[in-house]
Design an enzyme around this catalytic site. Structure first.
Site, PDB file in Angstrom:
ATOM      1  N   THR A 185     -53.107 -13.766 -32.586  1.00  0.00           N
ATOM      2  CA  THR A 185     -53.740 -13.909 -31.267  1.00  0.00           C
ATOM      3  C   THR A 185     -55.237 -14.042 -31.518  1.00  0.00           C
ATOM      4  O   THR A 185     -55.745 -13.533 -32.518  1.00  0.00           O
ATOM      5  CB  THR A 185     -53.502 -12.664 -30.395  1.00  0.00           C
ATOM      6  OG1 THR A 185     -54.082 -11.548 -31.074  1.00  0.00           O
ATOM      7  CG2 THR A 185     -52.039 -12.409 -30.159  1.00  0.00           C
ATOM      8  N   GLU A 331     -47.374 -13.792 -28.260  1.00  0.00           N
ATOM      9  CA  GLU A 331     -46.347 -12.776 -28.509  1.00  0.00           C
ATOM     10  C   GLU A 331     -44.974 -13.201 -27.998  1.00  0.00           C
ATOM     11  O   GLU A 331     -43.978 -12.547 -28.258  1.00  0.00           O
ATOM     12  CB  GLU A 331     -46.744 -11.460 -27.813  1.00  0.00           C
ATOM     13  CG  GLU A 331     -47.902 -10.715 -28.463  1.00  0.00           C
ATOM     14  CD  GLU A 331     -49.264 -11.174 -27.969  1.00  0.00           C
ATOM     15  OE1 GLU A 331     -49.369 -12.297 -27.447  1.00  0.00           O
ATOM     16  OE2 GLU A 331     -50.233 -10.414 -28.117  1.00  0.00           O
ATOM     17  N   LYS A 441     -62.483  -4.674  -9.851  1.00  0.00           N
ATOM     18  CA  LYS A 441     -62.129  -3.500  -9.047  1.00  0.00           C
ATOM     19  C   LYS A 441     -63.250  -3.228  -8.058  1.00  0.00           C
ATOM     20  O   LYS A 441     -64.307  -2.756  -8.417  1.00  0.00           O
ATOM     21  CB  LYS A 441     -61.910  -2.289  -9.949  1.00  0.00           C
ATOM     22  CG  LYS A 441     -60.740  -2.494 -10.878  1.00  0.00           C
ATOM     23  CD  LYS A 441     -60.629  -1.389 -11.907  1.00  0.00           C
ATOM     24  CE  LYS A 441     -59.743  -1.835 -13.051  1.00  0.00           C
ATOM     25  NZ  LYS A 441     -60.453  -2.618 -14.084  1.00  0.00           N
ATOM     26  N   TRP A 446     -58.254  -4.421  -5.734  1.00  0.00           N
ATOM     27  CA  TRP A 446     -58.432  -5.428  -6.771  1.00  0.00           C
ATOM     28  C   TRP A 446     -58.704  -6.798  -6.169  1.00  0.00           C
ATOM     29  O   TRP A 446     -58.077  -7.197  -5.195  1.00  0.00           O
ATOM     30  CB  TRP A 446     -57.157  -5.535  -7.626  1.00  0.00           C
ATOM     31  CG  TRP A 446     -56.970  -4.379  -8.556  1.00  0.00           C
ATOM     32  CD1 TRP A 446     -57.748  -3.261  -8.631  1.00  0.00           C
ATOM     33  CD2 TRP A 446     -55.951  -4.231  -9.540  1.00  0.00           C
ATOM     34  NE1 TRP A 446     -57.268  -2.418  -9.593  1.00  0.00           N
ATOM     35  CE2 TRP A 446     -56.166  -2.990 -10.166  1.00  0.00           C
ATOM     36  CE3 TRP A 446     -54.878  -5.018  -9.946  1.00  0.00           C
ATOM     37  CZ2 TRP A 446     -55.341  -2.513 -11.200  1.00  0.00           C
ATOM     38  CZ3 TRP A 446     -54.062  -4.550 -10.969  1.00  0.00           C
ATOM     39  CH2 TRP A 446     -54.294  -3.314 -11.589  1.00  0.00           C
TER      40      TRP A 446
HETATM   41  P1  ADP Z   1     -55.115 -16.173 -26.658  1.00  0.00           P
HETATM   42  O1  ADP Z   1     -55.454 -17.417 -25.886  1.00  0.00           O
HETATM   43  O2  ADP Z   1     -55.740 -14.914 -26.112  1.00  0.00           O
HETATM   44  O3  ADP Z   1     -55.097 -16.308 -28.112  1.00  0.00           O
HETATM   45  P2  ADP Z   1     -52.447 -16.553 -25.752  1.00  0.00           P
HETATM   46  O4  ADP Z   1     -52.485 -18.018 -25.870  1.00  0.00           O
HETATM   47  O5  ADP Z   1     -51.300 -15.828 -26.241  1.00  0.00           O
HETATM   48  O6  ADP Z   1     -53.614 -15.884 -26.443  1.00  0.00           O
HETATM   49  O7  ADP Z   1     -52.783 -16.193 -24.258  1.00  0.00           O
HETATM   50  C1  ADP Z   1     -51.875 -15.611 -23.404  1.00  0.00           C
HETATM   51  C2  ADP Z   1     -52.539 -15.272 -22.109  1.00  0.00           C
HETATM   52  O8  ADP Z   1     -53.019 -16.444 -21.454  1.00  0.00           O
HETATM   53  C3  ADP Z   1     -51.610 -14.666 -21.108  1.00  0.00           C
HETATM   54  O9  ADP Z   1     -51.436 -13.291 -21.350  1.00  0.00           O
HETATM   55  C4  ADP Z   1     -52.342 -14.934 -19.796  1.00  0.00           C
HETATM   56  O10 ADP Z   1     -53.344 -13.980 -19.548  1.00  0.00           O
HETATM   57  C5  ADP Z   1     -52.988 -16.262 -20.050  1.00  0.00           C
HETATM   58  N1  ADP Z   1     -52.182 -17.317 -19.434  1.00  0.00           N
HETATM   59  C6  ADP Z   1     -51.270 -18.101 -20.012  1.00  0.00           C
HETATM   60  N2  ADP Z   1     -50.736 -18.953 -19.123  1.00  0.00           N
HETATM   61  C7  ADP Z   1     -51.311 -18.696 -17.934  1.00  0.00           C
HETATM   62  C8  ADP Z   1     -51.186 -19.216 -16.593  1.00  0.00           C
HETATM   63  N3  ADP Z   1     -50.357 -20.215 -16.318  1.00  0.00           N
HETATM   64  N4  ADP Z   1     -51.948 -18.654 -15.626  1.00  0.00           N
HETATM   65  C9  ADP Z   1     -52.816 -17.667 -15.887  1.00  0.00           C
HETATM   66  N5  ADP Z   1     -52.987 -17.144 -17.118  1.00  0.00           N
HETATM   67  C10 ADP Z   1     -52.250 -17.642 -18.121  1.00  0.00           C
END
Ligand code: ADP
Length: 548
Positions: A185, A331, A441, A446
Site C-alpha cells: 500500500t 488489501e 468532525k 460528520w
Molecule cells: P493507496 O491508494 O492508499 O495505495 P488503495 O489503492 O488500496 O491504496 O486505496 C484504497 C482506498 O481508496 C479505499 O480504501 C478508499 O478510501 C479509496 N477508494 C477506492 N475506490 C474509491 C471510490 N470509488 N470512492 C471513494 N474512495 C475510493
C-alpha cells in the site's frame, strides 16, 4: 461426505495455458520505452513467458523468493507477471512514483533478489543501489541495442536474459495457496504494508472480474488498462483478460498523456478502459481542447477515489461512454464493488441514473460487506446510516506480509476493517463517505469531504477540488475548500461558495476557499490530504457558516 470432483489447483499458469490454446492469435499492443507501437500475439506472450521462467530458474531462487518489477504497463511486464508467479516465485510490483526512501524500504522489506526494471528508472536505481543490497541482478526491460550504460551490478537487458532460453517449460505443480504476488500500500501514514496474494485468490478474483455486472469482459473486448500493473495487479486485468482472450493495449510510460491515450483508444478499437479519476481528467481535457470525440470506447471503470458527477456526465454527454465506478483496495486484490444497474433501473430518468453512478456500486459475489458503529453493531442498509466499512472474502488479505497480526486491521470475528466510512442503500449500493482519517468532525457531526468535493468539481470553472478539515476552536474542525481553477476560468471565493446554494446543508458549507496552482497527489494518483492538512494546519478561518 466429500463430493467427487477433481482437486485441480487454481494457479495462474492454468490461465496462460488456456489463453495459448484458445486465443493464440489475439493481439497485445504496447507503447514501450524503446518502441512507440509494439505488437505481438498471445502465442508470443506465452512462448516468451516460458523463456523467462527458464531464465529465472537458472538464478538459484527458492520457491517463494521475491522478484521485483519497476515498470510501466507493457508486454514485458505482463510476461514477468506470469513467469515469476507461474514458476513459483513472487512477483513484487513496485510503484515507481513512490519516494526513493519508500522504494528502498519496500525492496528491503520484501527482500527482493532480482529486479526487472524499465530503462527509464536506471538513474533512480543507481542512486539507491547502495541501500538495496538484497538485489543480486538487474534485468533491464529492453534489448541490447537500447540498453543504456549503467553502474548497476549484474545488469543485463531483458532480451539477452531470455534470448537463448528454451521455449518449452513445464509449469510446476504449485499449491493454490502459494504466494504469487506482492503489492505494498502506498503508506499515506506509516510505512507501506505488503499485501501477499496467492494463486487461489488471484484466480477467483479474476473470475469475478469477468462477470457481466462487474467488468463485463469478453473475447470481443479490447481493454486498455491505464491503471498501472504496479497498482494492485492493474485491478486483475492481466488475469481476467487472458481468461477470456480480450485484446490488450498497454500505454507504457504514456499513461498520463491524453493525446496518446486517445490515439490508442481510437486506433486500436478499445472498448473498455480502466483507471483512477486523475488520468481521466487528462483525457477529457485533451479531447475537449482538441475538439475530439471518443468513438470506439464503450465504457470506463473508474475507481481508487470518488468519481465526480461532472466526470460521469462528460463521458456520457460528450462521448457516449458509460462510467462504471468501482471501489476496492490493495488489501482486496482490489475489487470490492462495481456500479452497474439492477433490473428496472434502466428505465429511470437519466439524471437519477447519473446520481446513482456517483456511488461506489454493489458488492461483488465473493466480497461480503457490512457497516458498523463504534461499538461494532451492524448498521442498516438504508442509505443513511454511515459507519466503518468492513469486508470478508477469499481475495481479501488475512494479514500483512511479515507483520504477524500487529497491524490490528482485522476484527475479532475475522472481518477486515477498510478504514473507509460508508453508507449502503436498500439496493445494496455502497457510497464511500470518506476515509476514516479524512472525515471532517464539526460539532460532533460528520461532514463528508467526498460529497462536498463532488459538488465543487461540478462547477465548470473548477479543474480539481479537495476539502479538508481545519482545526476550529468551537466546532473542532471546519471544512476548507482547496481549488485548482480550470484554465482561463475567473473564479473567486464568493462565486465558489454561492455554487453550493441549495446543494448541501448550510453547516456543510466550506468556511473558506483557497485557490492553488496544484493539489498534491499520492503515488497512485489520489489527492494527498495528509499533505494538504499539513499545508493548511495553521490556516485562520473566517466566521463559520455553522455559527449562523
Ligand atoms: P493507496 O491508494 O492508499 O495505495 P488503495 O489503492 O488500496 O491504496 O486505496 C484504497 C482506498 O481508496 C479505499 O480504501 C478508499 O478510501 C479509496 N477508494 C477506492 N475506490 C474509491 C471510490 N470509488 N470512492 C471513494 N474512495 C475510493
Amino acid at each position: 461426505m466429500h463430493g467427487l470432483m477433481m482437486d485441480t489447483p487454481l494457479v495462474i499458469s492454468s490461465i496462460l495455458r488456456h489463453a495459448e490454446r484458445n486465443y493464440g492469435g489475439r493481439e497485445i499492443v504496447s507503447v514501450t520505452a524503446d518502441n512507440p507501437r509494439h505488437r505481438y500475439r498471445y502465442s508470443d506472450l506465452c512462448r516468451r513467458t516460458r523463456q523467462l521462467a527458464n531464465a529465472l530458474d537458472k538464478c538459484a531462487l527458492a520457491r517463494g523468493d521475491r522478484v521485483a518489477t519497476l515498470a510501466w504497463n507493457d508486454y514485458r511486464h505482463l510476461e514477468a507477471y506470469y513467469a515469476i508467479g507461474g514458476a513459483g516465485y513472487v512477483c513484487h510490483t513496485i510503484n515507481p512514483r513512490l519516494f526513493a526512501e519508500q522504494i528502498v524500504f519496500i525492496i528491503n522489506h520484501a527482500a527482493d533478489r532480482i529486479l526487472l526494471t524499465d530503462p527509464l528508472f536506471l538513474p533512480l536505481l543507481e542512486k539507491i543501489a547502495g541501500k538495496i543490497g538484497c538485489i543480486e541482478r538487474y534485468v533491464v526491460l529492453t534489448d541490447d541495442s537500447h540498453m543504456p550504460a549503467t553502474t548497476l551490478k549484474n545488469a543485463m537487458s531483458y532480451e539477452s536474459f531470455i534470448g537463448s532460453e528454451s521455449e518449452s517449460y513445464e509449469w510446476p505443480a504449485l499449491d493454490e495457496k502459494d504466494a504469487v504476488a506482492l503489492c505494498y500500500t502506498s503508506g499515506t501514514t506509516g510505512d507501506p504494508k505488503g499485501v501477499l496474494y496467492n494463486h487461489r485468490s488471484t484466480v477467483l478474483h479474476a473470475y469475478a472480474g469477468i462477470a457481466p455486472d462487474v467488468l463485463n469482459l469478453s473475447n470481443r473486448d479490447c481493454v486498455l488498462p491505464v491503471v498501472p500493473l504496479f497498482h494492485v495487479n492493474a485491478w486483475g486485468i492481466p488475469y481476467s483478460a487472458l481468461m477470456v482472450g480480450a485484446k490488450l493495449v498497454f500505454p507504457g510510460p504514456k499513461m498520463g498523456d491524453g493525446e496518446t491515450l486517445y490515439a490508442l483508444m481510437e486506433g486500436e478499437d478499445v472498448t473498455l478502459s480502466l483507471g483512477v479519476p486523475t488520468v481521466w481528467m487528462a483525457l477529457l481535457q485533451y479531447t475537449e481542447k482538441a475538439g475530439k470525440r471518443l468513438n470506439k470506447l464503450q465504457r470506463t471503470v473508474i475507481g481508487g477515489a470518488a468519481v465526480p458527477e461532472s466526470m460521469i456526465r462528460a463521458f456520457r454527454d460528450r462521448h457516449g461512454v458509460v462510467v462504471h465506478q468501482g471501489w476496492g483496495m490493495t488489501e482486496m486484490s482490489p475489487l470490492g464493488t462495481l456500479n452497474s444497474l439492477k433490473a428496472g433501473m434502466q428505465e429511470w430518468p437519466a439524471d437519477d441514473i447519473l446520481r446513482l453512478q456517483t456511488k461506489a456500486g454493489r458488492g461483488i459475489y465473493g466480497v461480503e460487506l457490512r457497516i458498523v458503529d463504534d461499538e461494532q453493531n451492524e448498521l442498516p442498509w438504508d442509505g443513511k446510516a454511515y459507519g466503518a466499512l468492513q469486508v470478508r472474502g477469499p481475495w481479501i488479505c488475512s494479514d500483512y506480509f511479515k507483520l504477524d497480526g500487529s497491524a490490528g486491521a482485522h476484527t475479532a470475528d475475522g472481518w477486515f476493517d477498510t478504514g473507509d466510512v460508508a453508507t449502503i442503500d436498500p439496493d445494496g449500493f455502497l457510497a464511500i463517505t470518506d476515509r476514516t482519517k479524512d472525515v471532517i468532525k464539526s460539532g460532533g457531526e460528520w461532514i463528508s469531504s467526498i460529497q462536498v468535493e463532488n459538488i465543487a468539481m461540478g462547477h465548470p470553472g473548477v479543474r480539481e477540488a479537495a476539502v479538508i478539515g481545519v482545526p476550529h476552536a468551537k466546532w473542532t474542525e471546519r471544512p476548507l475548500l482547496v481549488v485548482v481553477a480550470a484554465e482561463g476560468a475567473k473564479l473567486d471565493r464568493d462565486q465558489m461558495l454561492a455554487w453550493f446554494d441549495g446543494k448541501i446543508a448550510r453547516w456543510w458549507l466550506p468556511d473558506d476557499v483557497v485557490f492553488v496552482d496544484s493539489i498534491p497527489h499520492t503515488a497512485t494518483g489520489k489527492v494527498k490530504k495528509i499533505d494538504l492538512r499539513r499545508q493548511f494546519a495553521n490556516y485562520t478561518l473566517p466566521t463559520s457558516p455553522a455559527d449562523f
